[in-house]
Design a protein around this motif. Structure first.
Motif, PDB file in Angstrom:
ATOM      1  N   PHE A 189      -5.719  -6.446  15.838  1.00  0.00           N
ATOM      2  CA  PHE A 189      -4.968  -5.410  16.504  1.00  0.00           C
ATOM      3  C   PHE A 189      -3.869  -4.902  15.453  1.00  0.00           C
ATOM      4  CE2 PHE A 189      -5.508  -9.276  19.391  1.00  0.00           C
ATOM      5  CZ  PHE A 189      -6.412  -8.532  20.303  1.00  0.00           C
ATOM      6  N   ASN A 190      -4.251  -4.699  14.346  1.00  0.00           N
ATOM      7  CA  ASN A 190      -3.518  -4.024  13.254  1.00  0.00           C
ATOM      8  C   ASN A 190      -4.435  -3.193  12.464  1.00  0.00           C
ATOM      9  OD1 ASN A 190      -1.801  -6.833  13.248  1.00  0.00           O
ATOM     10  ND2 ASN A 190      -0.670  -5.107  12.798  1.00  0.00           N
ATOM     11  N   THR A 191      -3.902  -1.781  12.545  1.00  0.00           N
ATOM     12  CA  THR A 191      -4.752  -0.778  11.804  1.00  0.00           C
ATOM     13  C   THR A 191      -4.722  -1.009  10.351  1.00  0.00           C
ATOM     14  OG1 THR A 191      -4.345   0.982  13.563  1.00  0.00           O
ATOM     15  CG2 THR A 191      -4.959   1.947  11.320  1.00  0.00           C
ATOM     16  N   ILE A 192      -5.943  -1.004   9.636  1.00  0.00           N
ATOM     17  CA  ILE A 192      -5.855  -1.037   8.148  1.00  0.00           C
ATOM     18  C   ILE A 192      -5.832   0.308   7.350  1.00  0.00           C
ATOM     19  CG2 ILE A 192      -6.952  -2.217   6.154  1.00  0.00           C
ATOM     20  CD1 ILE A 192      -6.051  -4.204   8.182  1.00  0.00           C
ATOM     21  N   PRO A 193      -5.001   0.799   6.887  1.00  0.00           N
ATOM     22  CA  PRO A 193      -4.817   2.079   6.411  1.00  0.00           C
ATOM     23  C   PRO A 193      -5.949   2.275   5.431  1.00  0.00           C
ATOM     24  CG  PRO A 193      -2.910   1.143   5.696  1.00  0.00           C
ATOM     25  CD  PRO A 193      -3.516  -0.042   6.671  1.00  0.00           C
ATOM     26  N   GLU A 194      -6.197   3.673   5.474  1.00  0.00           N
ATOM     27  CA  GLU A 194      -7.216   4.046   4.283  1.00  0.00           C
ATOM     28  C   GLU A 194      -6.412   4.355   3.319  1.00  0.00           C
ATOM     29  OE1 GLU A 194     -10.897   6.989   3.344  1.00  0.00           O
ATOM     30  OE2 GLU A 194     -10.033   7.113   5.402  1.00  0.00           O
ATOM     31  N   PHE A 195      -6.555   3.718   2.093  1.00  0.00           N
ATOM     32  CA  PHE A 195      -5.723   3.638   1.033  1.00  0.00           C
ATOM     33  C   PHE A 195      -5.714   5.317   0.319  1.00  0.00           C
ATOM     34  CE2 PHE A 195      -6.001  -0.925  -0.382  1.00  0.00           C
ATOM     35  CZ  PHE A 195      -5.361  -1.276   0.953  1.00  0.00           C
ATOM     36  N   LEU A 196      -6.928   5.857   0.438  1.00  0.00           N
ATOM     37  CA  LEU A 196      -6.755   7.306  -0.083  1.00  0.00           C
ATOM     38  C   LEU A 196      -6.150   8.319   0.690  1.00  0.00           C
ATOM     39  CD1 LEU A 196     -10.663   7.465  -1.179  1.00  0.00           C
ATOM     40  CD2 LEU A 196      -8.681   6.691  -2.596  1.00  0.00           C
TER      41      LEU A 196
ATOM     42  N   VAL B 101       5.134   3.915   7.884  1.00  0.00           N
ATOM     43  CA  VAL B 101       5.563   2.790   6.950  1.00  0.00           C
ATOM     44  C   VAL B 101       5.242   1.566   7.835  1.00  0.00           C
ATOM     45  CG1 VAL B 101       7.239   1.859   5.743  1.00  0.00           C
ATOM     46  CG2 VAL B 101       7.159   4.145   5.754  1.00  0.00           C
ATOM     47  N   ALA B 102       5.562   1.418   9.015  1.00  0.00           N
ATOM     48  CA  ALA B 102       5.427   0.090   9.767  1.00  0.00           C
ATOM     49  C   ALA B 102       3.751  -0.056   9.830  1.00  0.00           C
ATOM     50  CB  ALA B 102       5.865   0.227  11.074  1.00  0.00           C
ATOM     51  N   VAL B 103       2.896   1.018  10.112  1.00  0.00           N
ATOM     52  CA  VAL B 103       1.581   0.464  10.241  1.00  0.00           C
ATOM     53  C   VAL B 103       1.218   0.356   9.021  1.00  0.00           C
ATOM     54  CG1 VAL B 103      -0.668   1.699  10.488  1.00  0.00           C
ATOM     55  CG2 VAL B 103       1.245   1.973  12.080  1.00  0.00           C
ATOM     56  N   ILE B 104       1.411   0.946   7.867  1.00  0.00           N
ATOM     57  CA  ILE B 104       0.979   0.323   6.221  1.00  0.00           C
ATOM     58  C   ILE B 104       1.242  -0.864   6.105  1.00  0.00           C
ATOM     59  CG2 ILE B 104       1.265   1.144   3.938  1.00  0.00           C
ATOM     60  CD1 ILE B 104       1.829   3.884   4.631  1.00  0.00           C
ATOM     61  N   ASN B 105       2.669  -1.442   6.198  1.00  0.00           N
ATOM     62  CA  ASN B 105       3.098  -2.752   5.829  1.00  0.00           C
ATOM     63  C   ASN B 105       2.295  -3.695   6.693  1.00  0.00           C
ATOM     64  OD1 ASN B 105       4.894  -1.877   3.853  1.00  0.00           O
ATOM     65  ND2 ASN B 105       6.574  -1.583   5.356  1.00  0.00           N
ATOM     66  N   ALA B 106       2.298  -3.551   8.203  1.00  0.00           N
ATOM     67  CA  ALA B 106       1.765  -4.408   8.989  1.00  0.00           C
ATOM     68  C   ALA B 106       0.105  -4.599   8.421  1.00  0.00           C
ATOM     69  CB  ALA B 106       1.762  -4.198  10.402  1.00  0.00           C
TER      70      ALA B 106
END
Length: 339
Positions: A158-165, A172-177
């Motif tokens: 249930f957490n979005t894994i951000p695309e690093f590129l 910020v909250a989505v990235i950290n989680a």
């Protein structure tokens, strides 16, 4: 040589003295005096002096003989000590060789025993390993969420894994989680499979609220947006991209160990999609009732190259140009090598 010279002088004097003593008339050939009483007295003095010198030479000869005997005795002692030392050295070498061979044999037997014990334990843990992996997949559900564009995001637990590129497009909250959830998943999976990660991940504790990684224990946490961090604290952004590179390599390493192939530079630098392939590979094992296969692999990696690629790609994606960073292209020769 001194002894030989002394012996020659002694022999010459002895010959002269013998000639004088045996035939007094020969004394006239040794002196320039005529036949008279005064000449006889000088002759007697000459003979006496020769006799004294002869005695001195004899004493010198005896001393030389004594010194030669001492030298010979020392030489014999040195030869004896050398022979004894050689025997002792040979005995020590033989003892050392025997001890070394015994130790090597003992270590080999210990290794064989250890390997057998390990394989027995490993075989016993395989069913438990598969059960743990299955529970892990149930806990970390994999989904995909379509973006406004044709692309989509990977959602894990249930957490979005951000695309690093393209990190600058996420809050910020989505990235950290998302990074924290990805770290949990990789750490748990690696522990179940018995895989040692290239870069140790330290999960949050009471003392440290954020995920840390690597030998320097760098925090995987952003306090501000990516764009703000790039502008105000570029060093912090630089270090953060280095930590992301370690995370990406950990994901790639675990993926390679369970048989995910075609791990080129592009795949390694997109861990959100790579973790989805890893998840599906693991799910395939479990669905077909197979034991999870862990392969021995060697992954060609360069943390600095991946970090620079993240920095330049994010900068270009946000600013539309590379004012600060040079573009780091994916190298053709950086790929996975399996053995």
């Amino acid at each position: 040589m001194g002894l030989i010279k002394t012996k020659l002088e002694l022999f010459d004097l002895q010959e002269k003295v013998d000639r004088v003593l045996n035939d007094p008339k020969q004394a006239f050939t040794l002196t320039s005096c005529g036949a008279s009483e005064s000449r006889t007295g000088r002759l007697d003095a000459k003979v006496l002096a020769l006799q004294l010198k002869l005695d001195q030479l004899k004493r010198a000869t005896l001393q030389c003989h004594a010194e030669v005997n001492q030298i010979r005795e020392k030489a014999r002692k040195i030869k004896t000590d050398t022979a004894t030392a050689a025997k002792s050295t040979a005995a020590l070498r033989k003892s050392f060789t025997n001890e070394k061979n015994m130790r090597i044999q003992h270590e080999r037997e210990s290794i064989i025993t250890f390997e057998k014990t390990y394989m027995d334990l490993f075989q016993q843990t395989l069913p438990l390993q598969s059960a743990c992996c299955e529970s892990l997949l149930d806990l970390f559900l994999l989904k995909k969420k379509r973006r406004k564009t044709h692309d989509y995001d990977v959602v894990l637990a249930f957490n979005t894994i951000p695309e690093f590129l393209k990190l600058g497009h996420y809050p910020v909250a989505v990235i950290n989680a998302g990074i924290e959830r990805l770290s949990y998943f990789i750490v748990l999976l690696a522990s179940y499979l018995g895989v040692h990660l290239p870069y140790t991940i330290y999960l949050p504790t009471k003392s440290f609220a954020y995920v840390r990684i690597g030998p320097l224990l760098k925090e995987l946490y952003l306090g501000h947006s990516v764009k703000t961090t790039m502008r105000t604290t570029p060093r912090e952004f630089h270090n953060y991209c280095g930590s992301l590179a370690m995370v990406a390599l950990n994901v790639a390493f675990v993926a390679a160990r369970i048989g995910v192939v075609n791990l080129g530079f592009e795949s390694i630098t997109r861990p959100n999609f790579l973790v989805a392939q890893l998840y599906l590979k693991l799910e395939s094992y479990i669905k077909h009732g197979k034991q999870v296969q862990v392969h021995a692999v060697s992954l060609a990696t360069d943390t600095e190259l991946i970090k620079d690629h993240f920095i330049s790609s994010i900068d270009v994606d946000l600013n539309g140009h590379s004012a600060e960073w040079n573009i780091v292209e994916a190298p053709e020769d950086l790929h996975q090598a399996q053995s």
